[in-house]
Structure formats: C-alpha cells, structure tokens
Design a protein around this motif. Structure first.
Motif, PDB file in Angstrom:
ATOM      1  N   SER A  67      -6.763 -12.819 -40.287  1.00 60.13           N
ATOM      2  CA  SER A  67      -5.778 -12.905 -39.203  1.00 60.13           C
ATOM      3  C   SER A  67      -4.936 -14.168 -39.297  1.00 60.13           C
ATOM      4  CB  SER A  67      -6.487 -12.864 -37.845  1.00 60.13           C
ATOM      5  OG  SER A  67      -7.089 -11.613 -37.626  1.00 60.13           O
ATOM      6  N   SER A  68      -5.544 -15.281 -39.696  1.00 63.48           N
ATOM      7  CA  SER A  68      -4.805 -16.548 -39.787  1.00 63.48           C
ATOM      8  C   SER A  68      -3.722 -16.503 -40.851  1.00 63.48           C
ATOM      9  CB  SER A  68      -5.773 -17.704 -40.086  1.00 63.48           C
ATOM     10  OG  SER A  68      -6.607 -17.952 -38.984  1.00 63.48           O
ATOM     11  N   ARG A  69      -3.842 -15.601 -41.801  1.00 59.98           N
ATOM     12  CA  ARG A  69      -2.773 -15.446 -42.791  1.00 59.98           C
ATOM     13  C   ARG A  69      -1.676 -14.529 -42.269  1.00 59.98           C
ATOM     14  NH1 ARG A  69      -2.446 -11.888 -48.386  1.00 59.98           N
ATOM     15  NH2 ARG A  69      -0.187 -12.049 -48.481  1.00 59.98           N
ATOM     16  N   TYR A  70      -2.050 -13.337 -41.816  1.00 64.08           N
ATOM     17  CA  TYR A  70      -1.041 -12.334 -41.472  1.00 64.08           C
ATOM     18  C   TYR A  70      -0.283 -12.655 -40.193  1.00 64.08           C
ATOM     19  CZ  TYR A  70      -3.398  -9.725 -45.135  1.00 64.08           C
ATOM     20  OH  TYR A  70      -3.936  -9.338 -46.331  1.00 64.08           O
ATOM     21  N   LEU A  71      -0.811 -13.563 -39.378  1.00 63.63           N
ATOM     22  CA  LEU A  71      -0.103 -13.998 -38.179  1.00 63.63           C
ATOM     23  C   LEU A  71       1.322 -14.428 -38.489  1.00 63.63           C
ATOM     24  CD1 LEU A  71       0.097 -15.106 -35.219  1.00 63.63           C
ATOM     25  CD2 LEU A  71      -0.999 -17.190 -36.061  1.00 63.63           C
ATOM     26  N   PHE A  72       1.515 -15.069 -39.632  1.00 71.65           N
ATOM     27  CA  PHE A  72       2.805 -15.691 -39.939  1.00 71.65           C
ATOM     28  C   PHE A  72       3.776 -14.781 -40.670  1.00 71.65           C
ATOM     29  CE2 PHE A  72      -0.362 -19.026 -39.501  1.00 71.65           C
ATOM     30  CZ  PHE A  72       0.251 -19.828 -38.557  1.00 71.65           C
ATOM     31  N   CYS A  73       3.393 -13.545 -40.920  1.00 74.94           N
ATOM     32  CA  CYS A  73       4.315 -12.644 -41.631  1.00 74.94           C
ATOM     33  C   CYS A  73       4.410 -11.279 -40.956  1.00 74.94           C
ATOM     34  CB  CYS A  73       3.920 -12.515 -43.098  1.00 74.94           C
ATOM     35  SG  CYS A  73       2.215 -12.046 -43.413  1.00 74.94           S
ATOM     36  N   ILE A  74       4.211 -11.246 -39.625  1.00 70.22           N
ATOM     37  CA  ILE A  74       4.315  -9.978 -38.906  1.00 70.22           C
ATOM     38  C   ILE A  74       5.784  -9.568 -38.775  1.00 70.22           C
ATOM     39  CG2 ILE A  74       3.810  -8.747 -36.767  1.00 70.22           C
ATOM     40  CD1 ILE A  74       1.683 -10.886 -36.180  1.00 70.22           C
ATOM     41  N   GLU A  75       6.118  -8.426 -39.355  1.00 79.32           N
ATOM     42  CA  GLU A  75       7.433  -7.835 -39.146  1.00 79.32           C
ATOM     43  C   GLU A  75       7.309  -6.463 -38.503  1.00 79.32           C
ATOM     44  OE1 GLU A  75      10.628  -8.323 -42.022  1.00 79.32           O
ATOM     45  OE2 GLU A  75       9.240  -9.379 -43.338  1.00 79.32           O
ATOM     46  N   ASP A  76       6.429  -5.653 -39.062  1.00 75.53           N
ATOM     47  CA  ASP A  76       6.197  -4.310 -38.541  1.00 75.53           C
ATOM     48  C   ASP A  76       4.766  -3.922 -38.898  1.00 75.53           C
ATOM     49  OD1 ASP A  76       6.262  -3.643 -41.308  1.00 75.53           O
ATOM     50  OD2 ASP A  76       8.404  -3.264 -41.191  1.00 75.53           O
ATOM     51  N   ALA A  77       4.429  -2.668 -38.651  1.00 77.92           N
ATOM     52  CA  ALA A  77       3.060  -2.214 -38.882  1.00 77.92           C
ATOM     53  C   ALA A  77       2.665  -2.252 -40.354  1.00 77.92           C
ATOM     54  CB  ALA A  77       2.890  -0.800 -38.332  1.00 77.92           C
ATOM     55  N   GLU A  78       3.630  -2.369 -41.252  1.00 81.35           N
ATOM     56  CA  GLU A  78       3.331  -2.417 -42.676  1.00 81.35           C
ATOM     57  C   GLU A  78       3.138  -3.838 -43.195  1.00 81.35           C
ATOM     58  OE1 GLU A  78       6.330  -0.318 -44.784  1.00 81.35           O
ATOM     59  OE2 GLU A  78       5.732   1.657 -44.014  1.00 81.35           O
ATOM     60  N   SER A  79       3.245  -4.824 -42.305  1.00 83.96           N
ATOM     61  CA  SER A  79       3.183  -6.220 -42.754  1.00 83.96           C
ATOM     62  C   SER A  79       1.772  -6.791 -42.764  1.00 83.96           C
ATOM     63  CB  SER A  79       4.101  -7.091 -41.892  1.00 83.96           C
ATOM     64  OG  SER A  79       3.727  -7.028 -40.532  1.00 83.96           O
ATOM     65  N   ASN A  80       0.789  -5.974 -42.445  1.00 89.52           N
ATOM     66  CA  ASN A  80      -0.615  -6.393 -42.555  1.00 89.52           C
ATOM     67  C   ASN A  80      -1.462  -5.141 -42.709  1.00 89.52           C
ATOM     68  OD1 ASN A  80      -1.616  -5.618 -39.668  1.00 89.52           O
ATOM     69  ND2 ASN A  80       0.256  -6.815 -39.337  1.00 89.52           N
ATOM     70  N   PRO A  81      -2.640  -5.264 -43.293  1.00 89.82           N
ATOM     71  CA  PRO A  81      -3.455  -4.072 -43.566  1.00 89.82           C
ATOM     72  C   PRO A  81      -3.970  -3.371 -42.320  1.00 89.82           C
ATOM     73  CG  PRO A  81      -4.652  -6.076 -44.147  1.00 89.82           C
ATOM     74  CD  PRO A  81      -3.246  -6.483 -43.875  1.00 89.82           C
ATOM     75  N   GLY A  82      -3.921  -4.042 -41.159  1.00 85.04           N
ATOM     76  CA  GLY A  82      -4.376  -3.418 -39.930  1.00 85.04           C
ATOM     77  C   GLY A  82      -3.315  -2.604 -39.223  1.00 85.04           C
ATOM     78  N   GLY A  83      -2.066  -2.732 -39.654  1.00 82.74           N
ATOM     79  CA  GLY A  83      -0.984  -1.981 -39.043  1.00 82.74           C
ATOM     80  C   GLY A  83      -0.532  -2.524 -37.704  1.00 82.74           C
ATOM     81  N   TYR A  84      -0.594  -3.850 -37.509  1.00 87.30           N
ATOM     82  CA  TYR A  84      -0.241  -4.474 -36.235  1.00 87.30           C
ATOM     83  C   TYR A  84       1.195  -5.006 -36.278  1.00 87.30           C
ATOM     84  CZ  TYR A  84      -5.272  -4.210 -35.611  1.00 87.30           C
ATOM     85  OH  TYR A  84      -6.571  -3.751 -35.520  1.00 87.30           O
TER      86      TYR A  84
END
Length: 591
Positions: free
Chosen positions: A276-293
C-alpha cells in the motif's frame, strides 16, 4: 498599463495543475481585463481556480523538491550544490521571482474582493483560497530565504514597496499564520466539497498546513535561533516556541480525529502484496494497482495537486526519472525490523548483508515499497546498489503520461507532526499519544508499535548512552525520515533540527561489500572481489563504516571531503539581481 499588469499577474495561473473537469474548461484569464472582470462571483471562482497552479506538482521541476542530494540518496550529480555545500550567490533565482509572482496574483483577488459591490458572502471560499495560497507562497520564501519583503497588495512599476527592505522572519511568520487562520475561517470542510471539486483546499487542509508551519518555526527557533537572521533583522517579540507547539498539537489532533481522512491501507487484500505504501503515490484509476482501487479510495491526501491523463497530464517522464534515484546505506539501515528494533547484531530478526535479499528479511514493508528488492544475482556497477519504486506506476504508461495526484500534505505527516510537537513541547510522550499517531504508520508497515518500553529495549539492545528522551526523539525523527522519504522534507527537517552540517558532512555509501571474515555476493570471506562487483566503476572506491553487522566495507559514492556545509547553508542567498534592483535588501549571513 493596467491591462498589461493584470495579464502579467494572471500569466502564471494558466497551468491549472490542481483541478477536475469543473475547473479545467475555463476561458483564458489573460483575455480578461480589470474593466470587465471581477464583476460576478463566477469571475472570482474562475480566478481562484487558476490559483491552484501555484501548488507544487509534476510540472514543477519536481526533482528539485525531492531531496535528491540529501543524506538518504547517493545520486552523484543532481543538486550537488544543495547537498554538498557549494551554493554561491547567483545572479537570479526563479524561486524568488515565481513565488512573488504567485503572491501578486493572490493579492489581486483579495484586493478585488474588498471592493466588490455584490454579496460578499458569495466570495467567502475564494477569499479563503487566496489567503491560503499567499501563506503557502510566503512559507516557501521563508524556508528558502528567511525574512523577505512583505507585500500585501499587487504592485506596479511605480510602487514604492518595490524598494522596501526585508521584513524579519518573525514578521513573515506572523503574516503566514494570520493568513492561514483567515483561510481556516472561510474555507469549507472537506465533507462539503463536491466530488467534482475534489482537490480544492479545505478547512482541514488549512489547519494541517498551519500545524506544519507552527512546528517548523517552533523547532527552528528552539534549535537554530537567530544565527541565520540577516544583519539588522529584528528578533521575535516574545518566546513563542511553546505556544506554537501547543497550537500545532491541537490542530493536528483535530485533523487526526476527523472522519474525512484515513490512511490508505489495503494490505489486508492479498492482491496488494503489502505494498500500500508504494501504490498510494501512483493512484490514477482501478488499473493503477493490483487491488483495483481508484482515486475515490484515497482519503489520505489532504492538500494535493490534481492531475488527469487527458485533462491535465503530468507532462513529466515519471517512471524514467524515478528509476535513477539511488538510496544510501544510511536510509536502508533506518528501516526497522518487524519487532520495532533497529538493525544490529543483537537483533535476531535482522538477516544481515550476505546476499542482496538477506537484509530485507523481517523488515518494514516500506523498505521494499519505496526501494524495491534486488535479485541475489545482481551486479554492482557504479550505483549504490539500490533502486527506487516510490512514485513508479504499477503499469507503466506511455512516455510523459503518468498523471497520479501529487501529495503536498497527507495524513501521515499530520501524525508525525503531532508526535514530534508533543515530544518537543513536553520532553515526553505517552504510549496512548504514540498509538493515536505514528503507530498507525507502523501498523501499515508491519512494524511493532513505538512505546516507552520499546525505547528502553532499544537502549539496552544497542548499548546507547543517550537518555530515554533522546532516543524517543531519535525514533520519532527516524520514523519521519522513512515515511516521508523523497517527499521534500529532509533538508528542511535537518535545518530546523540544527543538524544539517552533522548529517550531510558525511560520506554517502551504498551496498555492503563485506570483507575478510564476512562473505557477501560481492566479496568472498578472504576479501577478494567477485565478478558481481565492478570495482572500477566506483571512482571513490570503498569505505569501512558502521553497519548493522559491525564495521564493514561499502561502496563509496560521495567522500566526506566532498561536503562542506556550514551554518550559512540553512538559508539560500538573496539573488544578486534582486539586490541590484533594490539595494535595501540585506544579504543572508555568510554569502
């Protein structure tokens, strides 16, 4: 002349970094004139939306704001003058001119609002935004230069204020805090900002920013004092350190308890692999992290620049540039083990340095989230041997299209500000206060909670001669360095703690090579180099330093003799061009 001045004031506002569709599709502000503009609340709204381009974001020469040459990173070329003490008086400085350009634009809205003949209540939010941005810009001027001339109205070429001397840092701080309080009084709460307007400054955002300023100035006065003040500057009218710390604590508590915000923690989702500490900084859409957030799930960012790949792209080769950041040995050893104890031979959870992946064993999740994890067959070939994953996107976009929101102030910082302010003010902090603040960060990182008992355990484990209070403060500062890595805090933190020279006038090393009696992937137990270590790529050679497994050889990226920071480097010099234009400006000490 009037139209020309107005156009100049608006020219810096057209980037519109921080906006959603609702404040992207605007008529160009430089097509307006004073004669026909500022006549309706919608005019003020359009103009206030333009002020959001003043926020730092991906288009803001962002590497200059990421502490690339601090003690936590080893890049040999970026920002050499900042990190090694070779700053000289320049002819001009774009920070001075840009920030004053922004302040002129902020003053313009406030002036026009004061003379608006319509319903003043319809302008409340826009006035609050202008006060926030004026404080925001003056705070950066304060951090860069100390005391600067205070200008609270838009000037023309004949204005006598152009030749005013510098105000003291204490007068500048008074203005910043006053403006932020006015912003707090006028801005809407986050819960009342519509989804289409997310990214606008909220009441809570102004409170959190004021808490940042209060902690900064209180610790500066406590640890630096007046030694960086320019000649002839007046000192503070009173000792406000404790007052500032107490208000910082109160404001931080208000934001911490507000249900509008929460840490972005989806580590319970196995798809996220505890990153989570990595993907927090690159959220654009549901495809921007493996959880789809998607973006709507991020309640951690409080003040931020808003980007959109189509409507407001970042226009920065994010993945490319972030891949060339090389963390230091110092940073890597700051990441604790899961038991909350530092890396050392007496910590049974520490895996040592025998292989590149060994040191990741039982460590803080942020270590892999921010730095990445190298393979055991890696080769040392000129860098520190560590990479970077912070801000790197999950699925790389096309060149220059990465457009996640950029965090300027997030809930994690509020937790850190609160804990540091409590410890600084009272020279102690209760376990309940730690649990309500930075232990939330440690839980996301899968690290044992910081407690007073753990501090005593650290003292015993490491044989430290420091007091309980000193070690507790060290741990709070260490937590800050790790959590806010590459977010632009490190230099200013070291300055306000009065430790800039101590921390930066040191060698900067990378991977542990080992040596006689300590075999690694790079050297055998006899100290012979292996094929995975290209020693010829390291012009500075090796250096034995204290590590988590005693004194061991490491690759040396920057020698101690390369750095010569002193007290003068707590501030930047006033650019010579500005002194030529206004001889009443005094230079900062030491330049």
């Amino acid at each position: 002349m009037k139209k020309i001045i107005y156009i100049l004031a608006c020219s810096c506002l057209l980037g519109l970094n921080a906006c959603q569709d609702s404040f992207l599709n605007l008529d160009p502000l430089d097509s307006k004139t004073d004669a026909v503009y500022f006549k309706t609340p919608e005019h003020f709204r359009e103009y206030a939306n333009g002020l959001y381009s003043q926020l730092i974001g991906w288009r803001s020469s962002i590497l200059d704001h990421m502490d690339i040459q601090s003690d936590l990173i080893t890049n040999p070329s970026n920002q050499w003058n900042i990190g090694h003490g070779t700053i000289n008086v320049g002819y001009d400085d774009s920070r001075w001119t840009s920030l004053y350009g922004n302040i002129r634009a902020d003053n313009m809205l406030l002036e026009k609002a004061a003379t608006y003949a319509g319903d003043q209540s319809a302008l409340t939010q826009y006035i609050g935004e202008a006060y926030f941005f004026r404080a925001y810009n003056y705070f950066y001027l304060l951090q860069y230069f100390g005391g600067v001339p205070i200008l609270t109205k838009s000037l023309d070429t004949e204005s006598p204020e152009l030749y005013y001397p510098r105000n003291s840092r204490y007068e500048v701080v008074d203005l910043i805090l006053s403006d932020l309080q006015k912003a707090i009084d006028k801005l809407p709460i986050e819960q009342n900002i519509s989804s289409s307007d997310k990214g606008h400054i909220s009441k809570q955002g102004a409170k959190a920013f004021k808490a940042r300023v209060l902690l900064y100035e209180a610790t500066w006065r406590k640890n630096v004092g007046t030694k960086a003040d320019f000649e002839g500057s007046t000192g503070p009218t009173s000792d406000q350190v404790n007052t500032y710390l107490e208000e910082c604590i109160a404001l931080s508590e208000e934001v911490m308890k507000d249900q509008a915000y929460s840490l972005w923690n989806y580590n319970s989702d196995t798809r996220m692999n505890n990153m989570s500490s990595r993907y927090l900084f690159c959220i654009e859409d549901a495809e921007s992290n493996p959880g789809g957030y998607g973006r709507e799930t991020n309640k951690e960012f409080i003040v931020y620049s808003v980007f959109d790949r189509d409507a407001a792209p970042g226009k920065f080769q994010l993945n490319l540039n972030m891949a060339y950041v090389y963390p230091s040995r110092k940073l890597m050893d700051m990441f604790l083990c899961k038991n909350g104890l530092p890396v050392c031979e007496n910590n049974e959870q520490f895996g040592g340095y025998h292989t590149p992946t060994a040191e990741y064993k039982n460590r803080d999740y942020r270590m892999e989230a921010y730095v990445g994890k190298s393979a055991d067959n890696m080769t040392l070939n000129g860098t520190s041997g560590y990479g970077n994953m912070k801000f790197i996107t999950y699925k790389p976009a096309q060149e220059r299209e990465e457009s996640a929101n950029y965090s300027i102030l997030r809930l994690a910082e509020v937790y850190l500000n609160y804990a540091e302010a409590v410890m600084t003010r009272y020279n102690k902090i209760e376990d309940t206060q730690l649990d309500a603040s930075i232990n939330n960060l440690r839980r996301r990182a899968n690290v044992a909670s910081l407690t007073n008992a753990l501090v005593d355990q650290i003292i015993t484990l490491t044989g430290s001669t420091k007091s309980h209070e000193e070690v507790m403060m060290d741990e709070i500062r260490r937590e800050r360095a790790v959590e806010l890595y590459m977010e632009g805090f490190r230099f200013d933190d070291l300055k306000r703690w009065g430790t800039l020279e101590k921390e930066l006038n040191q060698p900067r090393c990378g991977r542990v090579l080992g040596g006689v009696g300590y075999a690694t992937t790079f050297k055998d137990a006899n100290g012979n180099n292996l094929s995975t270590y290209n020693s010829s790529a390291y012009v500075n050679g090796e250096l034995k330093i204290e590590t988590g497994h005693g004194e061991l050889s490491c690759v040396l990226l920057s020698k101690k003799s390369d750095s010569s920071l002193s007290s003068r480097h707590y501030l930047y010099p006033i650019p010579q061009h500005q002194i030529n234009l206004n001889p009443n400006l005094k230079q900062n000490p030491g330049y």
